[in-house]
Design an enzyme around this catalytic site. Structure first.
Site: not given
Ligand code: PEP
Ligand code: MG
Length: 606
Positions: A202, A445, A469, A516
């Site tokens: 950690h 996603e 995702d 993102c």
């Molecule tokens: C993604 O899936 O790229 C995303 C930004 O959402 P999370 O990582 O929170 O699933």
């Molecule tokens: Mg996601």
């Protein structure tokens, strides 16, 4: 504990010492040692009454859950990859039926309190693993001890004594919890050395995300350095030099200064817009999960928040967040970033982000494809509506963007939009004010969403590609499973084609497209993403300066040329090679210092 005690004036001078360890977080730190000699938590050994068995087991299970959630919060601060997978493995250890069964047995049959029962069960596992003649098992053994201590601390409701070293010191400890590491960051320490842990511990993970130079796994170091002695932490090579001689110290100081100068150079430019030398503008925004991190984006020059992961408001707590809390949180973030936009993703719970607060959230055979995210929100409608009302009310304080996660079809998107409409009707019926010019967007996603991005685009104001995702679902590769991590390939031709087609669908419908996922934070991919037509990148705040700097040093023409070459690649490996050859040549320092730096430093070393 001997925190901060200076070595005695009459003590004989000790010779210089060099110790090897695991390079856990890059950078060079030099300072006086601050030794935290605290190894173990105190385990109470009390017997409980027979009537208290059930409650005691409940207390134990609750502490396990809280510890898992603490790990979950740490996971969000990290890029995808090895480290997240390790935390996931640690969360799984905390679900181990053998461990849980044994603790329950010790509580029920021997009437031991939960702390004692857990310490006993841990010792038993420890003995078993230590007999194994295999380093992997020995590392797991130390993980289990550490995790068990965290659960015991949760049971005791204990916050370990705060460590408050003077700024500029090098903290030398047996091991540190994530919370302690964050505290050290606040104290502006120069470096960290721990006796325990590997790259996966950690403290190592936290040090990396907080950019504190760290070397871990330096067995015996606690007996070899005294508080007040000068220590060099070489987090690039994994060396700790105790009591360096004067010449040597000068050399390390020079190296540290060069390293820091680069970071400062790009940091100085963080407030400049990300525009290529030939005029292509890229918006760079921050991803946030916790309101306590609210200032980070500003500090690193974010032009708004491209992803606020609101689901973290549902974790580590006993009651659901109220409409008022949603409103107040959103209001605070919006005001902090106004006039830039803030994109609130409605809660994306389930699968790897469980919450004990939602009654539908239960064990599933295939949770990544199960009742998660928007599906769960539509099922838990009252909770969803409370969040939407809170968000809508906050629109009075600045530009509000609401984003719906994990949409797979036009119907699902329409169901989400209908919930937003219902929340508006409720506010109007109650005479509550909100601004009607908020924006509504959708995350892309899933492969289905990417393939129908044109249809979705006609119903929304913006789209944001969640590559974490999208890669998982398109390539059928669990994003947190290190056994298949080698197949998690951001530059797989399928991913490149999907990103390109979503960007094109957005452009055709005049709907902005952001990205993102963690790809946005990785300097290796900046050219390709911009070349594929992405005009907004949202990432963890500390990656912003490096990514901005790359964009400012590049031309759109060279980005497009590289992207065209990468799109010709037949495999992810080919694509990787094409990209790395150019990016290593053009941005060698950025690749070492940037958002994905730990992975790249490891690669270079390997
Ligand atoms: C993604 O899936 O790229 C995303 C930004 O959402 P999370 O990582 O929170 O699933
Ligand atoms: Mg996601």
């Amino acid at each position: 504990m001997s925190d901060g005690a200076e070595s005695g004036p009459g003590a004989p001078a000790q010779p210089r010492l060099v110790r090897e360890g695991v390079p856990a977080s890059s950078g060079i730190g030099i300072g006086r040692a601050y030794v935290v000699d605290r190894r173990r938590v105190h385990v109470p050994r009390t017997r409980i009454d027979k009537e208290a068995i059930e409650a005691e087991i409940g207390r134990f299970l609750e502490a396990l859950r809280d510890t898992r959630q603490e790990i979950e919060v740490i996971k969000t601060r990290l890029p995808h990859g090895e480290h997240r997978a390790i935390l996931k493995a640690q969360q799984m250890m905390l679900r181990d039926p053998d461990l849980i069964g044994r603790v329950e047995q010790l509580i029920a049959e021997e009437l031991r309190c939960a702390e004692w029962a857990l310490a006993t069960a841990t010792d038993e596992i420890h003995d078993m693993l230590d007999q194994a003649d295999d380093e992997y098992f020995r590392e797991r053994s130390s993980d289990i001890t550490f995790l068990s201590e965290q659960v015991i601390l949760a049971l005791l409701g204990d916050n370990p004594e705060e460590i408050t070293p003077p700024a500029g010191s090098v903290v030398v400890a047996y091991d540190l919890s994530p919370a302690e590491t964050v505290q050290l960051h606040r104290c502006a320490v120069a470096g960290i050395v721990t006796a325990a842990g590997g790259k996966t511990s950690h403290s190592a993970i936290m040090a990396r995300s907080l950019q504190i130079p760290a070397v871990v796994g330096v067995a015996g170091i606690l007996g070899e350095v005294m508080s007040g002695e000068v220590v060099v932490v070489d987090g690039v090579r994994g060396a700790v030099i105790v009591r360096p001689d004067v010449d040597e110290l000068g050399g390390h100081e020079l190296e540290r200064d060069e390293y820091n100068a680069f970071e400062q150079r790009i940091q100085r430019e963080h407030a400049f817009p990300a525009i290529t030398v030939d005029g292509r503008r890229v918006m760079t925004r921050a991803n946030l999960s916790l309101s306590e991190d609210i200032d980070l984006g500003r500090r690193y020059g974010a032009e708004g928040i491209g992803l606020y992961r609101s689901e973290y408001m549902f974790m580590n707590r006993d009651a659901l967040p109220t409409e008022e809390e949603h409103y107040l949180t959103a209001k605070t973030v919006i005001r902090r970033y106004s006039p830039y936009p803030v994109v609130f993703r409605t809660f994306d719970l389930g699968s790897d982000k469980p919450s004990k607060l939602l009654s539908f959230a239960k064990a599933e055979a295939n949770p990544a494809m199960g009742l998660r995210s928007l599906r769960l929100a539509l099922r838990e409608r009252e909770i969803f509506l409370a969040q939407l009302r809170g968000l809508l009310r906050a629109s009075l304080h600045g530009p509000l963007h609401i984003m719906l996660p994990l949409v797979g079809s036009v119907e699902e998107l329409e169901d989400g939009i209908a919930a937003v409409e219902e929340a508006r009707d409720q506010l109007e019926a109650a005479g509550m004010a909100y601004a009607s010019d908020f924006s509504l967007g959708v995350m892309i996603e899933t492969p289905s969403a990417a393939l129908i991005a044109d249809l979705l685009a006609s119903r929304v104001d913006f789209m944001s590609i969640g590559t974490n995702d999208l890669i998982q679902y398109t390539l059928a590769v669990d994003r947190d499973n290190d056994d298949v991590d080698y197949l998690y390939q951001p530059l797989h031709p399928a991913i490149l084609r999907l990103i390109r087609s979503v960007a094109a669908a957005g452009a055709a419908h005049d709907v902005p497209v952001s990205l993102c996922g963690e790809m946005a934070a990785d300097p290796r991919y900046t050219w390709v993403l911009v070349g594929l037509g992405i005009k907004e990148l949202s990432m963890s705040p500390s990656a912003l300066p490096v990514i901005k700097h790359i964009i400012r040093q590049s031309s759109a023409a060279e980005m497009d040329a590289l992207t065209a070459a990468v799109l010709e690649a037949r495999t992810a490996r080919e694509a990787d090679e094409i990209v790395l050859e150019v990016m290593r040549e053009r941005f060698p320092e950025h690749l070492k210092h940037g958002g994905g730096r730990s992975a790249l430093v490891e690669e270079d070393d390997g």
